[in-house]
Structure formats: C-alpha cells, structure tokens
Design an enzyme around this catalytic site. Structure first.
Site, mmCIF file in Angstrom:
data_model
loop_
_atom_site.group_PDB
_atom_site.id
_atom_site.type_symbol
_atom_site.label_atom_id
_atom_site.label_comp_id
_atom_site.label_asym_id
_atom_site.label_seq_id
_atom_site.Cartn_x
_atom_site.Cartn_y
_atom_site.Cartn_z
ATOM 1 N N CYS A 1 49.057 38.454 45.963
ATOM 2 C CA CYS A 1 47.655 38.612 46.358
ATOM 3 C C CYS A 1 46.671 37.842 45.487
ATOM 4 O O CYS A 1 45.911 37.003 45.960
ATOM 5 C CB CYS A 1 47.265 40.093 46.336
ATOM 6 S SG CYS A 1 48.328 41.174 47.308
ATOM 7 N N HIS B 1 40.200 42.301 44.324
ATOM 8 C CA HIS B 1 41.438 42.007 43.583
ATOM 9 C C HIS B 1 41.361 40.716 42.763
ATOM 10 O O HIS B 1 42.351 40.001 42.627
ATOM 11 C CB HIS B 1 42.639 41.953 44.544
ATOM 12 C CG HIS B 1 43.940 42.280 43.853
ATOM 13 N ND1 HIS B 1 45.168 42.047 44.444
ATOM 14 C CD2 HIS B 1 44.200 42.812 42.633
ATOM 15 C CE1 HIS B 1 46.125 42.428 43.622
ATOM 16 N NE2 HIS B 1 45.558 42.892 42.504
#
Length: 462
Positions: free
Chosen positions: A76, A132
């Site tokens: 990610c 994130h």
C-alpha cells in the site's frame, strides 16, 4: 502480494499536468482519482472475470484507455507515495514495507505532492478514504500536504462497520478534516462514496476539482474479522464455493457500485464531460495470504527479469477460484488484449528459481503468465537487465523504517468517550515542510507571471 498492472494513472496524470503548464485556454479538467486497494487482476470483468461482475469499472475501461504495461508496488504505502510524489519508492526511502499506525515516519516532507501542485494551479483538492502516508506529526497529514479537505482514516485499514483499527494498539480511525468522528453502522465504501457525492454536489464548477477517492476496498479489515461486506451483496455470490471469496466478491461489487455512483454524480452536476477519471489499484490481490520475499523485477519491451525468488514461491499467475453454475449477467465486451489467458502450467515442480544471483526471464508476448523461463535463450537480455537493476540499486535511498512508538497509543488521546488514532508528536524541524510549501508558491507565481491556463478536456475518461 505480487505487483499488478492495473490500470491507468501516472503517465496520463503527468501528461495532464504538463498540458496545464503549457496550454492557453481557460478551462481546467476536473481530475477524479479513484484508488482501489488490494484489487487483483482477475477481480474485474474487463479482464475476463467470470465471478465478479463490475459493469461500472468495465464501462469506464471500455470507454477510456487501459494501460497494460503499467505496474504498481506490491504494498500500500509505496504505491501511494508514488502517486503523491511522482517518484519511485526507492527514491523516497519507503520501498521496504508499509507504515504501521504507531511508526513515526511518512512521505518525506520535502516532497511536493500532487495535491500541492494542483492546488497551486487553482484546483480545489479533496482527499477521501485511506491516507496511509504517515501522520505521527500534523505536518504529514492530508490537510498539510495540499488538500483543502479530508474525510477518512489515516492508517492502513479499519473495521468497515465501526471504523476501529488495531495495530499494536486499539482505537477508532475516522476524521472529518481534523475532527475525530464516529459513524458506526455505515459501511466504509458507502460512507466514502456518500462523501464524494456530497463534495461533487457542493462544488462550484467554475473551479477545477481534484478528488482523491482512496477506498479501503477490497483490503481486509482487522484480523478478527478481515473480510466484511453488506449481507445482501454476499448472498449474490452463493455460487462461489469459498466463503471468504464470497465476501471478497461482495466487497468488490460495493467498490464497483461506488464508481458508478460517482460517475453519475459528475454527470448530474454537469461535470462529467470536463473530467478526467483515473482508476487504479495500489497493489494486486493476495489469494493465498502474504508472501514477503526479497526479490526484484524489471521489464524492457516484452522481456521481464526476476531475481532473488526461490522455486518455493508461485511466481506466476494463480488459477481462478472454483465456482458452481454462476448466474448469467449482462457483461460488457472485453477489449482485445485486456484478458490474460494463461493456459496450463506444465512444469513438473516448483517454478523458476532465481535465488543465489540467478535470474528468471520471461517473454510476456508469448508467456504473459510468466510460466516459462527463457533466460538461457537470451543471455544478453539477462545481462542488460541485471546491469540496469544494479544502476537502480545505486540510486536507491536508505530505507526508513523506525520502531513502533508507544507514544502513539490512542488511549493517550482519549476524548470524552473514545480513543482515536491521530498525530502524537510535535515536529521541531519544519524546514523540509516549509520548503515544499515554498516550492508550490513558486509554481503558482510562475503561472501568474506567464499567464498560463490549463487546456480543456472533454468527452473522455482515462
């Protein structure tokens, strides 16, 4: 997880930015960047999936451009860092792994983000969903990295229903701009879609919009209940034998419905024909769990070189999940070249072994699923690509990967009732952050000085 080639963002986004700097008309395109999470190649209809209908994603692919020679990182954070900076993760120092919630680092502050560039060019910028990219200090959060608004969560994942997250510590992770909020009982994909539609409906169309809609779907939730979807969507996939796959398919269906809802909202607002829509995933699916291995790959033309992978790892494409009598559904035609047909892998045992300085070479034109090693047939290609890998190694920055900080425990920041994840450290040296802001101001001043305005885009989704 293996890297995947879904779908279409950086070359076209950079092309748009270049045109913005050079063109001389007054209208700027709205840019809607939809980012899926952990979406596998075979999880969309236009790649040939016979399990999961994705009519809205398929329609956008068939009307627009599919980038089949396009790769993302296998995790990610590295991919998101590239999206926000335009740089390869090895040139950011965050190629190693993902950022855990209690780790004090993030996308380096010296990097000018995509949102900052666009904001300097007159765009209204919105981030919705998953961040994130670090948040241990406020300077790393979306509102300090070029976004006018933020609605979503700061970490890697959350429960789809109560929006809590457990990573070493437990706490809720949902914010409306800076304010921690609770939205229990609203499915995350629906919640972020509602926010995106709200922003579109309220938008002044005379101002260009950059919307970064980063869904959690189809990433897992917390470990205790990793796959979550509305029950009425799960029931649609009773023909799939694997119960986990049923839930995953429902998660992808919800994601597809979101794409359709956002596109409809743009049309209803009169923004669609002046919008560039980019859809991608941050990395591929993990059909049999996670395989963290130290390997490298590089591609030139039809040849792809892989080094550092031993033969216990299934390097090629995984077989499709078994089904029983899937119901017929109206399916958009699959474009030529979009569907990968692997055929049968016929080797007797493990796949190509590239450990101990050996290499696997695949000809993707003849072998798109990377079943047949042809390194012995093309030694010069192997040598050339190995030399190129060595060059990239020499340009890589040292990995940044600090220890977990107990100061991040959400219990330290408990509100009236609940503990929330959020920034826990004051940044003393803000020189890099201020330098990135100054760079954006220079971009804005240059545009004003030169009298440059972006060009008009119409009737096109990319």
């Amino acid at each position: 997880m293996k890297s995947t080639k879904l779908k279409f963002w950086l070359p076209y986004l950079l092309g748009i930015l270049t045109s913005i700097c050079k063109a001389t008309t007054n209208n700027q395109p709205h840019i809607i960047f939809i980012l899926a999470d952990d979406l596998g190649w075979d999880d969309v209809g236009f790649h040939g999936s016979k399990q999961i209908p994705t009519p809205n994603i398929d329609e956008m692919a068939n009307e627009g451009v599919i980038l089949n020679n396009y790769y993302v990182s296998p995790m990610c954070t590295p991919t998101r860092a590239s999206i926000m900076s335009g740089k390869h993760p090895i040139h950011l120092g965050i190629q190693h792994f993902v950022i855990f919630a209690a780790q004090p680092y993030g996308l380096p502050l010296k990097e000018v983000t995509t949102a900052q560039y666009l904001k300097a060019l007159g765009y209204q910028t919105h981030a919705i969903g998953k961040w994130h990219l670090g948040y241990f200090s406020e300077e790393y959060t979306p509102l300090k990295r070029g976004f006018d608004s933020f609605f979503g969560f700061l970490g890697a994942k959350e429960d789809y229903w109560d929006h809590s997250s457990f990573e070493d510590y437990w706490g809720y992770d949902l914010r409306d701009n800076k304010r921690p909020i609770r939205r229990d009982g609203i499915y995350a994909t629906d919640l972020f879609t509602q926010e995106a539609i709200k922003k579109i409906n309220a938008h002044d169309v005379s101002t260009p919009m950059f919307m970064y809609l980063a869904h959690q779907a189809a990433h897992s939730a917390n470990q205790k209940d990793p796959l979550q979807a509305p029950e009425h969507l799960i029931k649609k996939f009773s023909f799939i034998k694997d119960k986990r796959r049923q839930k995953y398919a429902a998660m992808v269906t919800s994601l597809d419905e979101s794409v359709g809802a956002v596109k409809k909202a743009l049309a209803d607002k009169g923004m669609l024909h002046d919008s560039v829509i980019i859809f991608t995933t941050d990395n591929g699916g993990a059909p049999y769990g996670f395989n963290w291995r130290n390997f490298e790959a590089i591609r030139k033309g039809n040849f792809k070189l892989v080094v550092g992978m031993d033969d216990t790892y299934e390097l090629g494409w995984h077989s499709r999940y078994p089904t029983s009598n899937p119901p017929p559904w109206e399916k958009n035609p699959t474009l030529p070249g979009a569907e990968i047909k692997c055929g049968q892998w016929t080797n007797g045992k493990g796949m190509c072994d590239s450990k101990d300085h050996k290499a696997c070479l695949f000809n993707l034109a003849d072998d798109p699923c990377e079943y047949k090693d042809v390194s012995h047939l093309h030694p010069q290609v192997v040598l050339e690509l190995k030399e190129r890998l060595n060059y990239y190694r020499s340009t890589a920055l040292p990995v940044v990967y600090p220890m977990i900080s107990p100061d991040a425990d959400p219990d330290h920041f408990k509100g009236s009732e609940h503990s929330f994840w959020g920034p826990w450290k004051t940044l003393n040296d803000k020189s890099e952050y201020l330098a990135s802001k100054n760079a954006c101001n220079q971009v804005q001043a240059k545009q004003v000085h030169l009298g440059l305005h972006p060009m008009t885009y119409s009737n096109r989704t990319l």
